[in-house]
Enzyme design. Structure first.
Site, PDB file in Angstrom:
ATOM      1  N   CYS A  70       0.833  -1.200   0.000  1.00 32.17           N
ATOM      2  CA  CYS A  70       0.000   0.000   0.000  1.00 32.17           C
ATOM      3  C   CYS A  70       0.873   1.258   0.000  1.00 32.17           C
ATOM      4  O   CYS A  70       0.630   2.199  -0.773  1.00 32.17           O
ATOM      5  CB  CYS A  70      -0.932  -0.013   1.203  1.00 32.17           C
ATOM      6  N   CYS A  71       1.924   1.267   0.845  1.00 33.05           N
ATOM      7  CA  CYS A  71       2.836   2.417   0.860  1.00 33.05           C
ATOM      8  C   CYS A  71       3.569   2.547  -0.475  1.00 33.05           C
ATOM      9  O   CYS A  71       3.813   3.662  -0.940  1.00 33.05           O
ATOM     10  CB  CYS A  71       3.850   2.284   1.996  1.00 33.05           C
ATOM     11  N   CYS A 154      -3.541   3.961   9.475  1.00 33.65           N
ATOM     12  CA  CYS A 154      -2.278   3.461  10.025  1.00 33.65           C
ATOM     13  C   CYS A 154      -1.714   4.368  11.113  1.00 33.65           C
ATOM     14  O   CYS A 154      -0.529   4.306  11.431  1.00 33.65           O
ATOM     15  CB  CYS A 154      -1.250   3.305   8.899  1.00 33.65           C
ATOM     16  N   CYS A 177       7.573   4.123   5.889  1.00 37.36           N
ATOM     17  CA  CYS A 177       6.814   3.913   4.653  1.00 37.36           C
ATOM     18  C   CYS A 177       7.700   3.553   3.470  1.00 37.36           C
ATOM     19  O   CYS A 177       7.231   2.953   2.509  1.00 37.36           O
ATOM     20  CB  CYS A 177       5.983   5.148   4.322  1.00 37.36           C
TER      21      CYS A 177
HETATM   22  S1  SF4 Z   1       0.487   4.608   5.663  1.00 38.73           S
HETATM   23 FE1  SF4 Z   1      -1.117   3.004   5.548  1.00 38.73          FE
HETATM   24  S2  SF4 Z   1      -2.782   3.797   4.242  1.00 38.73           S
HETATM   25 FE2  SF4 Z   1      -0.940   5.137   3.987  1.00 38.73          FE
HETATM   26  S3  SF4 Z   1       0.052   4.358   2.182  1.00 38.73           S
HETATM   27 FE3  SF4 Z   1       1.038   3.323   3.917  1.00 38.73          FE
HETATM   28  S4  SF4 Z   1      -0.155   1.413   4.330  1.00 38.73           S
HETATM   29 FE4  SF4 Z   1      -1.351   2.733   2.904  1.00 38.73          FE
END
Ligand code: SF4
Length: 187
Positions: A70-71, A154, A177
Protein backbone atom coordinates in the site's frame (compact mmCIF):
# COMPACT_ATOMS: atom_id res chain seq x y z
CA UNK A 1 8.24 24.10 11.58
CA UNK A 2 10.68 23.37 8.75
CA UNK A 3 8.32 25.09 6.32
CA UNK A 4 8.49 28.19 8.52
CA UNK A 5 12.28 28.17 8.15
CA UNK A 6 11.92 27.70 4.39
CA UNK A 7 9.37 30.50 4.10
CA UNK A 8 11.72 32.90 5.88
CA UNK A 9 14.19 32.36 3.04
CA UNK A 10 11.87 32.08 0.02
CA UNK A 11 8.11 31.54 0.04
CA UNK A 12 8.21 30.34 -3.55
CA UNK A 13 10.37 27.28 -2.88
CA UNK A 14 8.34 24.32 -4.25
CA UNK A 15 6.73 22.22 -1.49
CA UNK A 16 5.55 18.70 -2.32
CA UNK A 17 2.45 17.48 -0.48
CA UNK A 18 1.88 13.76 -0.93
CA UNK A 19 -1.85 13.07 -0.74
CA UNK A 20 -2.20 9.30 -0.46
CA UNK A 21 -5.99 9.44 -0.48
CA UNK A 22 -5.93 8.04 3.06
CA UNK A 23 -5.06 11.17 5.02
CA UNK A 24 -7.11 12.56 7.89
CA UNK A 25 -9.49 15.36 6.90
CA UNK A 26 -7.73 17.35 9.63
CA UNK A 27 -4.44 17.00 7.76
CA UNK A 28 -5.88 18.48 4.57
CA UNK A 29 -7.33 21.39 6.57
CA UNK A 30 -4.00 21.86 8.39
CA UNK A 31 -2.13 21.93 5.08
CA UNK A 32 -4.33 24.76 3.88
CA UNK A 33 -3.94 26.60 7.20
CA UNK A 34 -0.13 26.32 7.06
CA UNK A 35 0.05 27.44 3.44
CA UNK A 36 -2.05 30.51 4.21
CA UNK A 37 -0.18 31.27 7.45
CA UNK A 38 3.26 31.12 5.86
CA UNK A 39 2.28 32.56 2.47
CA UNK A 40 3.73 29.62 0.56
CA UNK A 41 3.15 30.09 -3.17
CA UNK A 42 4.17 26.82 -4.83
CA UNK A 43 2.44 23.83 -3.23
CA UNK A 44 2.50 20.78 -5.48
CA UNK A 45 -0.03 18.11 -4.55
CA UNK A 46 1.10 14.67 -5.63
CA UNK A 47 -1.33 11.72 -5.73
CA UNK A 48 -1.07 8.03 -6.58
CA UNK A 49 -1.89 6.96 -10.13
CA UNK A 50 -5.68 6.29 -10.23
CA UNK A 51 -5.19 3.51 -12.79
CA UNK A 52 -2.83 1.73 -10.39
CA UNK A 53 -5.21 2.29 -7.48
CA UNK A 54 -8.04 0.70 -9.44
CA UNK A 55 -5.86 -2.23 -10.46
CA UNK A 56 -4.15 -2.93 -7.13
CA UNK A 57 -6.39 -1.53 -4.41
CA UNK A 58 -9.89 -1.10 -5.83
CA UNK A 59 -11.55 -1.49 -2.42
CA UNK A 60 -9.08 0.75 -0.62
CA UNK A 61 -8.16 -1.82 2.03
CA UNK A 62 -4.70 -2.87 0.87
CA UNK A 63 -3.31 -1.11 3.96
CA UNK A 64 -4.92 -3.82 6.12
CA UNK A 65 -3.59 -6.85 4.25
CA UNK A 66 -0.28 -5.60 2.92
CA UNK A 67 0.83 -2.18 4.20
CA UNK A 68 4.20 -2.36 2.43
CA UNK A 69 2.46 -2.73 -0.93
CA UNK A 70 0.00 0.00 0.00
CA UNK A 71 2.84 2.42 0.86
CA UNK A 72 4.60 1.47 -2.38
CA UNK A 73 1.45 2.24 -4.37
CA UNK A 74 0.40 5.40 -2.56
CA UNK A 75 3.71 6.94 -1.45
CA UNK A 76 6.88 5.45 -2.91
CA UNK A 77 5.84 5.22 -6.57
CA UNK A 78 4.28 8.70 -6.98
CA UNK A 79 7.30 10.55 -5.57
CA UNK A 80 10.13 10.12 -8.14
CA UNK A 81 8.32 11.94 -10.95
CA UNK A 82 7.43 14.76 -8.53
CA UNK A 83 11.08 15.39 -7.58
CA UNK A 84 12.71 14.52 -10.90
CA UNK A 85 13.26 18.17 -11.88
CA UNK A 86 15.08 19.07 -8.64
CA UNK A 87 18.78 18.77 -7.85
CA UNK A 88 18.14 18.86 -4.10
CA UNK A 89 15.36 17.79 -1.75
CA UNK A 90 14.83 19.02 1.83
CA UNK A 91 13.21 16.73 4.38
CA UNK A 92 12.09 17.45 7.96
CA UNK A 93 13.03 14.22 9.71
CA UNK A 94 14.44 14.38 13.23
CA UNK A 95 16.77 11.98 15.01
CA UNK A 96 14.73 12.16 18.22
CA UNK A 97 11.96 10.26 16.44
CA UNK A 98 14.15 7.24 17.13
CA UNK A 99 14.52 3.84 15.47
CA UNK A 100 16.32 4.15 12.11
CA UNK A 101 15.94 7.94 12.20
CA UNK A 102 18.37 8.16 15.10
CA UNK A 103 21.17 7.57 12.58
CA UNK A 104 20.11 10.26 10.10
CA UNK A 105 22.82 12.02 8.08
CA UNK A 106 22.56 15.72 7.32
CA UNK A 107 23.30 15.08 3.65
CA UNK A 108 23.04 12.07 1.40
CA UNK A 109 23.00 11.32 -2.31
CA UNK A 110 19.79 9.56 -3.39
CA UNK A 111 18.82 8.70 -6.96
CA UNK A 112 20.71 11.60 -8.48
CA UNK A 113 19.56 14.16 -5.88
CA UNK A 114 21.20 15.70 -2.86
CA UNK A 115 18.89 15.09 0.05
CA UNK A 116 19.28 17.06 3.25
CA UNK A 117 17.63 16.90 6.68
CA UNK A 118 18.65 20.28 8.12
CA UNK A 119 16.81 19.82 11.42
CA UNK A 120 17.90 16.21 11.98
CA UNK A 121 19.82 17.13 15.14
CA UNK A 122 17.11 19.35 16.64
CA UNK A 123 15.67 18.13 19.91
CA UNK A 124 11.96 17.95 20.61
CA UNK A 125 12.40 20.90 22.98
CA UNK A 126 14.00 23.01 20.24
CA UNK A 127 11.21 22.17 17.82
CA UNK A 128 8.56 23.05 20.40
CA UNK A 129 10.34 26.29 21.26
CA UNK A 130 10.27 27.33 17.61
CA UNK A 131 6.53 26.56 17.41
CA UNK A 132 6.02 28.77 20.46
CA UNK A 133 8.26 31.67 19.48
CA UNK A 134 6.87 31.82 15.95
CA UNK A 135 3.29 31.13 17.06
CA UNK A 136 2.95 28.45 14.41
CA UNK A 137 -0.35 26.58 13.98
CA UNK A 138 -0.37 23.00 15.27
CA UNK A 139 -1.95 20.00 13.64
CA UNK A 140 -5.27 19.65 15.52
CA UNK A 141 -4.72 15.93 16.18
CA UNK A 142 -1.56 16.55 18.23
CA UNK A 143 -3.72 17.81 21.08
CA UNK A 144 -5.81 14.65 20.80
CA UNK A 145 -2.84 12.34 21.46
CA UNK A 146 -1.29 11.85 18.02
CA UNK A 147 2.41 12.90 18.17
CA UNK A 148 3.20 11.63 14.64
CA UNK A 149 0.51 11.71 11.97
CA UNK A 150 0.36 9.78 8.72
CA UNK A 151 -2.50 8.05 6.92
CA UNK A 152 -5.69 7.63 8.96
CA UNK A 153 -5.90 3.79 8.87
CA UNK A 154 -2.28 3.46 10.02
CA UNK A 155 -2.10 6.13 12.74
CA UNK A 156 -3.11 5.59 16.38
CA UNK A 157 -3.10 7.62 19.56
CA UNK A 158 -0.02 7.28 21.80
CA UNK A 159 -0.16 7.26 25.58
CA UNK A 160 1.34 10.29 27.35
CA UNK A 161 5.14 9.94 27.38
CA UNK A 162 5.12 7.16 24.77
CA UNK A 163 7.47 6.87 21.81
CA UNK A 164 6.78 9.58 19.21
CA UNK A 165 6.22 7.12 16.37
CA UNK A 166 4.59 4.33 18.39
CA UNK A 167 1.23 5.15 16.79
CA UNK A 168 2.44 4.57 13.25
CA UNK A 169 1.45 1.08 11.98
CA UNK A 170 0.89 0.09 15.62
CA UNK A 171 0.80 -3.67 16.11
CA UNK A 172 2.63 -4.33 12.83
CA UNK A 173 6.33 -4.94 12.17
CA UNK A 174 6.37 -1.92 9.86
CA UNK A 175 7.93 1.35 11.12
CA UNK A 176 8.60 3.38 7.95
CA UNK A 177 6.81 3.91 4.65
CA UNK A 178 9.89 3.59 2.44
CA UNK A 179 9.92 7.01 0.72
CA UNK A 180 13.19 7.85 2.44
CA UNK A 181 16.29 5.91 1.58
CA UNK A 182 19.45 5.85 3.65
CA UNK A 183 22.34 3.48 3.17
CA UNK A 184 20.20 1.58 0.70
CA UNK A 185 17.38 1.01 3.20
CA UNK A 186 13.91 2.47 3.13
CA UNK A 187 13.31 4.61 6.20
S1 SF4 B 1 0.49 4.61 5.66
FE1 SF4 B 1 -1.12 3.00 5.55
S2 SF4 B 1 -2.78 3.80 4.24
FE2 SF4 B 1 -0.94 5.14 3.99
S3 SF4 B 1 0.05 4.36 2.18
FE3 SF4 B 1 1.04 3.32 3.92
S4 SF4 B 1 -0.15 1.41 4.33
FE4 SF4 B 1 -1.35 2.73 2.90
Amino acid sequence: MLLDVVAEIDRSIPVIFLDTGKLFAETIAYRDEVVAHLGLTDIRIVKPDPVQIEARDPEGILWYWDPDSCCALRKVEPLPSAIREFDAVISGRKRYHGAMRSELSLFEAVDGHIKTDPIASWTKEQVMARFESRQLPRHPLVAQGYPSIGCEPCTSRVAEGGDVRAGRWAGKMKTECGIHLQNGMGI
